[in-house]
Scaffold this motif. Structure first.
Motif, short mmCIF file in Angstrom:
data_model
loop_
_atom_site.label_atom_id
_atom_site.label_comp_id
_atom_site.label_asym_id
_atom_site.label_seq_id
_atom_site.Cartn_x
_atom_site.Cartn_y
_atom_site.Cartn_z
N GLN A 91 -1.91 10.17 -16.74
CA GLN A 91 -2.06 10.44 -15.34
C GLN A 91 -3.15 9.82 -14.84
O GLN A 91 -3.03 8.98 -13.73
CB GLN A 91 -1.85 11.99 -14.91
CG GLN A 91 -0.44 12.46 -14.91
CD GLN A 91 -0.31 13.84 -14.32
OE1 GLN A 91 -1.51 14.39 -14.15
NE2 GLN A 91 0.98 14.11 -14.50
N LEU A 92 -4.27 9.98 -15.54
CA LEU A 92 -5.70 9.45 -14.97
C LEU A 92 -5.48 7.94 -14.99
O LEU A 92 -5.91 7.38 -14.08
CB LEU A 92 -6.85 9.94 -15.85
CG LEU A 92 -8.27 9.63 -15.27
CD1 LEU A 92 -8.53 10.16 -13.71
CD2 LEU A 92 -9.25 10.23 -16.17
N GLN B 79 -4.11 -1.14 -5.45
CA GLN B 79 -4.01 -0.89 -3.85
C GLN B 79 -5.26 -1.45 -3.30
O GLN B 79 -5.42 -2.14 -2.22
CB GLN B 79 -3.97 0.25 -3.28
CG GLN B 79 -3.52 0.61 -2.01
CD GLN B 79 -3.10 2.13 -1.66
OE1 GLN B 79 -2.57 2.84 -2.55
NE2 GLN B 79 -3.19 2.36 -0.45
N LEU B 80 -6.34 -1.21 -3.89
CA LEU B 80 -7.85 -1.83 -3.40
C LEU B 80 -7.57 -3.29 -3.34
O LEU B 80 -7.92 -4.01 -2.21
CB LEU B 80 -8.96 -1.56 -4.25
CG LEU B 80 -9.51 -0.14 -4.28
CD1 LEU B 80 -10.37 0.05 -5.28
CD2 LEU B 80 -9.89 0.37 -2.88
N THR C 14 0.75 3.99 -2.89
CA THR C 14 0.23 5.26 -2.56
C THR C 14 1.20 6.32 -3.21
O THR C 14 1.06 7.30 -3.65
CB THR C 14 -0.07 5.35 -1.12
OG1 THR C 14 -0.97 4.42 -0.67
CG2 THR C 14 -0.42 6.77 -0.83
N SER D 20 1.11 -1.19 -0.02
CA SER D 20 -0.15 0.03 -0.10
C SER D 20 0.99 1.26 -0.05
O SER D 20 0.50 2.35 -0.86
CB SER D 20 -0.93 0.07 1.23
OG SER D 20 -1.57 -1.10 1.26
N LEU D 21 2.00 1.10 0.86
CA LEU D 21 2.81 2.34 0.82
C LEU D 21 3.45 2.81 -0.56
O LEU D 21 3.43 3.73 -1.07
CB LEU D 21 3.90 2.07 1.92
CG LEU D 21 4.03 2.56 3.37
CD1 LEU D 21 5.28 2.24 4.03
CD2 LEU D 21 3.48 3.98 3.30
N SER E 185 1.39 6.54 -6.69
CA SER E 185 0.11 7.62 -7.11
C SER E 185 0.18 8.94 -6.87
O SER E 185 0.16 9.66 -8.08
CB SER E 185 -1.21 6.99 -6.19
OG SER E 185 -1.97 6.03 -6.53
N PHE E 186 0.75 9.46 -5.92
CA PHE E 186 1.20 10.87 -5.68
C PHE E 186 2.17 11.18 -6.51
O PHE E 186 2.06 12.24 -7.28
CB PHE E 186 1.22 11.10 -4.06
CG PHE E 186 0.12 11.19 -3.31
CD1 PHE E 186 -0.33 12.34 -2.99
CD2 PHE E 186 -0.50 10.01 -2.83
CE1 PHE E 186 -1.49 12.64 -2.33
CE2 PHE E 186 -1.65 10.19 -1.99
CZ PHE E 186 -2.12 11.40 -1.83
N ILE F 273 -3.32 6.56 -12.05
CA ILE F 273 -3.78 6.52 -10.69
C ILE F 273 -4.89 5.72 -10.63
O ILE F 273 -5.00 5.21 -9.38
CB ILE F 273 -4.19 8.04 -10.20
CG1 ILE F 273 -5.37 8.59 -11.23
CG2 ILE F 273 -3.01 8.96 -9.97
CD1 ILE F 273 -5.74 9.84 -10.57
N VAL F 274 -5.67 5.59 -11.64
CA VAL F 274 -6.67 4.47 -11.58
C VAL F 274 -6.19 3.23 -11.46
O VAL F 274 -6.68 2.29 -10.50
CB VAL F 274 -7.87 4.65 -12.74
CG1 VAL F 274 -8.73 3.38 -12.74
CG2 VAL F 274 -8.58 6.02 -12.62
N GLN G 126 -5.18 -4.23 -0.34
CA GLN G 126 -5.73 -4.29 0.97
C GLN G 126 -6.92 -5.40 1.31
O GLN G 126 -6.96 -5.74 2.12
CB GLN G 126 -6.03 -2.96 1.18
CG GLN G 126 -5.05 -2.03 1.19
CD GLN G 126 -5.58 -0.71 2.03
OE1 GLN G 126 -6.38 -0.58 2.71
NE2 GLN G 126 -4.40 0.31 1.98
N LEU G 127 -7.86 -5.59 0.06
CA LEU G 127 -8.93 -6.84 0.32
C LEU G 127 -8.29 -8.08 0.60
O LEU G 127 -8.64 -8.86 1.46
CB LEU G 127 -9.70 -6.73 -1.16
CG LEU G 127 -10.50 -5.56 -1.39
CD1 LEU G 127 -11.19 -5.64 -2.77
CD2 LEU G 127 -11.99 -5.83 -0.36
N ALA H 59 -4.83 2.51 -8.01
CA ALA H 59 -5.98 2.63 -7.07
C ALA H 59 -6.47 1.24 -6.79
O ALA H 59 -6.61 0.49 -5.85
CB ALA H 59 -6.98 3.76 -6.98
#
Lengths: 116, 211
Positions: free
Chosen positions: A42-43, A53-54, A25, A21-22, A28-29, A46-47, A57-58, A50
């Motif tokens: 860029q869009l 990362q989802l 993230t 996740s770190l 992404s930034f 980041i999608v 974490q799931l 994301a």
């Protein structure tokens, strides 16, 4: 008695989830703030980050998976994602069309305010 | 619950029925966690409609400032880091609670609470800054949608903080028994779920606006 939930987490899974996740993230930034990624990509960047990362974490934090005791939560989650996709994409589609087909307003915000 | 305790008191003679009772309680715990998961998924739908609303209204700034001019990305990165860190500390607390280490569980839950409180403090500071700039929720449809979406997430985290204090108290008061473990398992899901929602918030609200 000791297990109210059957999903036994391990330190390894928590550390792996946190590390992934770190990194995701930070990427992404960085992809938006550093200017290294071309603006029109860029869009997408980041999608994709994301979604990754989802998923990370799931799996590592919420213990979704295909093991028999995880199957219920996983199936409910997949059904919810379908509902969310319908709600979000449907709203955007309908509202975009409503906006595009609206009678043009030949009036600025200032003119509308002065008529009050 | 009471049933199983009474049956355990009967002792070794009734071992099969004790097993039976524990089995029932185990199933009940699983059902509670599954039911809580279904609640979380319905909460997901609330957030989905708020995200859809935000996406529809994001361009309607009524001549005011856009997100690109308003949002402070380093601050958002800080909030993201705090929430992620609190997810990590809760993960460690979850392991400690499964190992029946009461002191360590409470310690990590307190760490989670402090970091979560830091997140809320940063968010309140950010909101106060926006309102002071004249970019409050009544300024434009974009800002109304923004404050509703991010504020709803913030309220969830605040509810999580209250729940955390209650669970820290219950862990100290009752120890890590079946009931406390079940409630902590639900809170753990809730806390990780809020981090998932935040991934969507920083991606689709803050970063997308900054492009």
């Amino acid at each position: 008695m000791a297990n109210a939930d059957s999903n036994h987490a391990s330190i390894g899974a928590v550390v792996a989830g946190f590390g992934l996740s770190l990194v995701l993230t930070a990427l992404s930034f960085a992809s938006v703030m550093s200017g290294l990624v071309p603006r029109d990509q860029q869009l997408t960047a980041i999608v994709v980050l994301a979604v990754l990362q989802l998923l990370a974490q799931l799996v590592f934090f919420l213990h979704l998976g295909t093991a028999p005791e995880q199957r219920n939560t996983t199936v409910i989650f997949i059904l919810t994602t379908l509902l969310i996709a319908t709600v979000v994409s449907g709203s955007l589609w309908v509202m975009h069309n409503a906006n595009a087909n609206m009678t043009p307003m030949q009036m600025s915000v200032e003119m509308a305010k002065s008529r009050e | 619950m009471n049933m199983s305790i009474q049956m355990q008191d009967l002792g070794v003679d009734h071992l099969p029925s004790v097993d039976h009772a524990e089995h029932h309680e185990h199933d009940a715990g699983k059902r509670t966690v599954l039911g809580f998961w279904i609640y979380l998924m319905s909460d997901c739908l609330i957030f989905a409609s708020l995200f859809a609303t935000f996406a529809v209204l994001v361009g309607n700034t009524a001549g005011g400032q856009t997100g690109k001019e308003l949002f402070d990305l380093p601050c958002v990165a800080g909030e993201t880091l705090l929430l992620l860190l609190s997810s990590f500390t809760f993960g460690i607390a979850h392991i400690a609670m499964q190992r029946q280490q009461r002191g360590s569980t409470v310690g990590w839950l307190i760490a989670t609470f402090v970091i979560g409180l830091g997140f809320i403090a940063m968010e309140v500071h950010e909101f106060a800054g926006l309102i002071a700039e004249g970019a409050g929720p009544s300024r434009s449809a974009f800002l109304s949608a923004y404050f509703t979406l991010v504020g709803t997430h913030g309220l969830h985290v605040t509810a999580g903080l209250i729940w955390l204090t209650v669970m820290i108290h219950q862990t100290l008061r009752f120890g890590l028994d079946g009931m406390v473990l079940r409630r902590l398992a639900c809170l753990s899901l809730f806390w990780h779920f809020l981090d998932l929602v935040w991934i969507c918030v920083f991606t689709f609200v803050y970063l997308r606006e900054a492009i």
